[in-house]
Every structure is written in C-alpha cells, then in structure tokens.
Design an enzyme around this catalytic site. Structure first.
Site, mmCIF file in Angstrom:
data_model
loop_
_atom_site.group_PDB
_atom_site.id
_atom_site.type_symbol
_atom_site.label_atom_id
_atom_site.label_comp_id
_atom_site.label_asym_id
_atom_site.label_seq_id
_atom_site.Cartn_x
_atom_site.Cartn_y
_atom_site.Cartn_z
ATOM 1 N N CYS A 44 0.822 -1.214 0.000
ATOM 2 C CA CYS A 44 0.000 0.000 0.000
ATOM 3 C C CYS A 44 0.853 1.260 0.000
ATOM 4 C CB CYS A 44 -0.938 0.002 1.198
ATOM 5 S SG CYS A 44 -1.989 1.470 1.265
ATOM 6 N N CYS A 49 -1.560 1.577 -3.069
ATOM 7 C CA CYS A 49 -2.572 2.609 -2.822
ATOM 8 C C CYS A 49 -2.039 4.036 -2.863
ATOM 9 C CB CYS A 49 -3.218 2.400 -1.450
ATOM 10 S SG CYS A 49 -3.542 0.707 -0.986
ATOM 11 N N LYS A 52 -0.017 5.167 -6.196
ATOM 12 C CA LYS A 52 -0.988 5.136 -7.292
ATOM 13 C C LYS A 52 -1.959 6.307 -7.194
ATOM 14 C CE LYS A 52 -4.435 2.628 -6.623
ATOM 15 N NZ LYS A 52 -5.197 1.418 -6.240
ATOM 16 N N TYR A 178 -9.040 -4.219 -11.584
ATOM 17 C CA TYR A 178 -9.022 -2.839 -11.124
ATOM 18 C C TYR A 178 -7.673 -2.164 -11.356
ATOM 19 C CZ TYR A 178 -6.514 -4.124 -6.831
ATOM 20 O OH TYR A 178 -5.574 -4.561 -5.932
ATOM 21 N N GLU A 182 -7.260 1.226 -13.494
ATOM 22 C CA GLU A 182 -6.699 2.424 -12.867
ATOM 23 C C GLU A 182 -5.523 2.983 -13.667
ATOM 24 O OE1 GLU A 182 -7.843 1.673 -8.175
ATOM 25 O OE2 GLU A 182 -5.970 0.844 -8.954
ATOM 26 N N HIS A 436 -28.589 19.603 -1.562
ATOM 27 C CA HIS A 436 -28.770 20.038 -2.940
ATOM 28 C C HIS A 436 -27.967 21.306 -3.223
ATOM 29 C CE1 HIS A 436 -30.901 20.314 -6.737
ATOM 30 N NE2 HIS A 436 -31.064 21.617 -6.511
ATOM 31 N N GLU A 441 -26.967 13.283 -3.397
ATOM 32 C CA GLU A 441 -28.391 13.313 -3.059
ATOM 33 C C GLU A 441 -29.213 12.328 -3.881
ATOM 34 O OE1 GLU A 441 -30.741 16.829 -4.117
ATOM 35 O OE2 GLU A 441 -29.145 17.421 -5.498
#
Length: 459
Positions: A44, A49, A52, A178, A182, A436, A441
């Site tokens: 990581c 992580c 990256k 993934y 990525e 909003h 939302e």
C-alpha cells in the site's frame, strides 16, 4: 548459528497489516519482532494505494484544465512533467517509510531486515539471526503475476509502472481488473495513448454488471481504447517499440506493455509448507474465521490469505488478531459488507451485494438505478455520466448493495457503507433529506425501481 532470540510474536512482513499487528501486540505487552525483506510499508505505502493515488490525482488535471474554460478560466499551455511527479511521489514515500519505521521503534517492536524462512513451526531464520516465537503472523502480502508467453520479460507490472523514468507515449495494458483500469486512466490522463486489452468479454469481472458497462463507456469517452476478447501471444522488440501480437493475430505497437493480470500470494520460499502450514492451490495461506492456519500458533492476515485484498481489511485483521492473542479481547473482522473503490477515471465505488449476486440468491429484489450528466458538465458539455444504483431486498426493504461510477464515488460510498452496515432500509434513505445540489443526493431521491428485465444486466 547464533542462539535464538525469543519473542512472544514474530510477524513476517512489514506492510500495513503486519505493522498494525506488531504495534498493537507490543502495546499489549508482548515482545515482538517483525521481519521485512524490502522497505517497511508494504504494497500500500510503497507499491500500491498511496503512490498510485498520487498518479491518479495528477491524471485528473488535464480534463480539469480543459473544463476550466467553461467557467471563465484561461489556462495557457498546460504541460505535464512526468519526472517531477515521480520525484515528488518518491520523496513522500521516503517520508512515509520513515514514519512507519519510527512507529515500530516507538512501540518497542524489533525490526529485522532480510528474507525470513521458517525452519520449524516456532523458529524463523533471517540471515544469520534465529528468532524463536511463541506465535507467528504471516503478513507477506502479494506480488504481481505475469502469465507465461514469449517476450513477457519485456513487459512491466504495476510495480515498475509507478516509477518509470519517462512517460511512455503509447501504452498497451493487458488485463481487465481494477489495477489495469486504474493505470489506463492514469496514463491516459497524463497524455499517453492507451489501449486496454482484456481476454474476456467485459472488464472488471466480479463487479456489478451496470458498473462494468458504465466504466467501459466512460473509459472510451475519456479516450482509452478498450479492446475485449484479446489475450497476448507474444511480445517482441522492434525498431519502433514493443510489438504485441494477440491470439487473433492482431498487433499493437507501444513504448511500454503493462501486464496487470493479477497478483499472487507472496508465499514462495518462506518454509510455510515445511512447517506444516496448509496452502491453497494459488499459494494463499488457508485460515479459519479466527485467521488461524493449520498450525495452531501460526496465523495469517491480509493479501496472503486472498480473502479480500484491501489494505483496510489487512489492518483491521492485524488489529483484531493482536487484541485476540495478547489483549484479552477475542474478536474477528466481518467481511460481509466492506466498501471498496477503483480509482479509475471516473472512479468506481461499491459496497455490499451486486445485482447478480442478489438475484442468484433467489430472494426477490428491487433495483434502483439512475444515469445522468453531473451538474459540473452542464456547462463544460463533456460527454460523461454518473451511474448510481441500489439493490434492495423487496421483502424487508433492507439495502443489500450500493454501486456508483462517477466523480467523488469513493468519498460518497464510505458513508453509504456505514448505513448499509447499520441495516438501513430503502425507507430510511427515502426519509433522508438530500443535500442540494450534489451528486450524492441521488442516493436518497431514487423512487422508482427499474423493470426486472432492465435491472438484470448481462455482464
């Protein structure tokens, strides 16, 4: 050979999970040693992580500069300096490595650098040192795997892609998981020409079908050439670059070929099987629900178990295991509804069941889904859409899963994950007032389920 050093716990691997387990165990009063053959920090911090995500941030700017004109800004001659990015990233990784080392020192954990091998169920050898352990935690993580084919040594993996000296003008990415997705966004975002080739019919196997369809459309809209049904047959170096020939005879010419076809547990040459630890066919360590292996006092956490390969899962397992073994507080980690994200362009976030899993369970479900242009792009005119989706148990209204493709999806899904963990129902979402105008939302304003034939997406 030296006399063994005795410890209550020896941890193999100083990644996020191993460091957490070691620190917490030491905090409970245990004597702890941790072994690491590379730098402290693990996948990581050093190869996944964190670095990256820095590259993902960099990749966002190209479109942001272009979109700024719609809001009255003039950005003149924006250029990207790949070398400057890599130097800044490396400096931060050095800083983080130092922090991890100090955390271990401050906790009283002995760090032993070198490749660790189990000589027997209680003895670990690291170079010329012998460590005698009452308990052992295996936390060695995984490593990129490259399938065998002629010329595969000319390709790079995600490890090397994070530290290239120069930005490649043309990149072929082989894979559809993934990591492949990525890096397609990263290289495309900084100006490379990107082809993403995957052997199956649809990228991101295992994700919700609508997510897979939406991100494929978005990748293509952002300029990534997504090709499916293609697997590499060979790579050869030519005067114009690397030529990759696919199984159907088609060829791709590029400056780099990135193979991102999966990762394998990093269990080779550790002496695990010789010590009696049972491994699965893929090399992962088999554990029970308490993370114990076939040898009662040897445990395993994180990617090496191949249960759910996410850094927060590894750290949670390390913490829980240390509490259980040394803190007098037996507990486990529930992996039933773990939020996760793909930092693609745009990002993906998900928590809970996919529609496919819910339908396969046989229970009646309702699916709520929306796709729309975000407010940001009503002025930019960019052809990019957000996809949001809820999978709901029709009988009790409980939300089984939530999925999103679009800007800020990971930030939004983190809190949706809290709601799903707490057992929130569709009625709870409906009763919540939205903020909003936001994209988030939409999760509390979905009112009409899609028709069943529309909801079942073939992926």
């Amino acid at each position: 050979m030296r006399t063994p050093e005795s410890y209550d716990l020896v941890v193999l691997g100083a990644g996020s999970g191993g460091v957490r387990a070691a620190r917490i165990a030491a905090g409970h009063g245990a004597t702890v040693a941790i072994c690491e053959s590379d730098r402290v920090g693990g996948t990581c911090v050093l190869r996944g992580c964190i670095p990256k995500k820095f590259l993902v941030y960099a990749a966002h700017y190209r479109e942001s500069f272009a979109d700024a004109a719609a809001y009255g800004w003039t950005v003149d001659a924006a250029r990207h300096n790949w070398g400057a990015l890599i130097r800044a990233k490396d400096a931060e990784l050095d800083r983080l490595n130092g922090i991890y080392c100090r955390l271990l020192d401050d906790a009283g954990v002995v760090t032993v650098m070198g490749h660790a091998v189990l000589l027997d169920p209680h003895t670990v050898q690291v170079g010329g040192r012998l460590l005698r352990a009452d308990r052992i935690i295996v936390a060695v993580g995984g490593w990129p795997s490259v399938p065998p084919f002629p010329g595969n040594d000319l390709a790079i993996t995600s490890n090397e892609a994070l530290s290239l000296a120069e930005r490649p003008d043309r990149v072929l990415i082989i894979g559809g998981g993934y990591i492949a997705v990525e890096f397609a966004g990263i290289f495309n975002g900084v100006g490379s020409e990107v082809v993403l080739a995957y052997r199956r019919e649809q990228i991101l196997r295992g994700f919700d079908g609508d997510v897979r369809a939406a991100i494929t459309e978005e990748l293509r809209a952002h300029g990534v050439d997504v090709q499916v049904g293609l697997a590499p047959e060979r790579i050869r170096r030519t005067g114009d670059g690397l030529q990759t020939t696919m199984g159907d005879g088609s060829t791709f010419l590029g400056d780099q070929v990135l193979v991102a076809t999966g990762r394998a547990p990093n269990t080779a040459d550790l002496g695990l099987e010789e010590a009696g630890v049972e491994l699965a066919q893929d090399g992962s360590v088999i554990v029970d629900d308490q993370l114990a292996t076939s040898v009662p006092h040897i445990y395993a956490i994180g990617d090496v178990t191949n249960l759910l390969n996410l850094t927060p899962v590894a750290t949670a397992q390390g913490h829980a295991l240390a509490d259980t073994l040394f803190g007098g507080s037996a507990r486990s980690v529930d992996l039933s509804a773990v939020p996760s994200a793909v930092f693609s362009q745009p990002p993906i976030a998900t928590v809970g069941w996919t529609e496919e899993k819910a339908r396969a369970s046989g229970r009646p479900i309702d699916v709520y889904r929306t796709s729309f242009r975000a407010l940001l792009h009503t002025l930019t005119g960019r052809d990019s859409k957000v996809m949001m989706k809820l999978v709901v148990d029709r009988e009790d209204g409980r939300i089984l899963g939530a999925h999103m493709v679009g800007d800020d999806a990971p930030e939004i899904m983190q809190m949706v994950g809290v709601a799903i963990r707490a057992g929130a129902t569709k009625a709870d979402f409906d009763a919540t007032i939205g903020i909003h105008p936001t994209t988030a939302e939409e999760f509390v304003t979905l009112r009409t389920p899609v028709a069943e034939k529309e909801g079942a997406f073939a992926g």
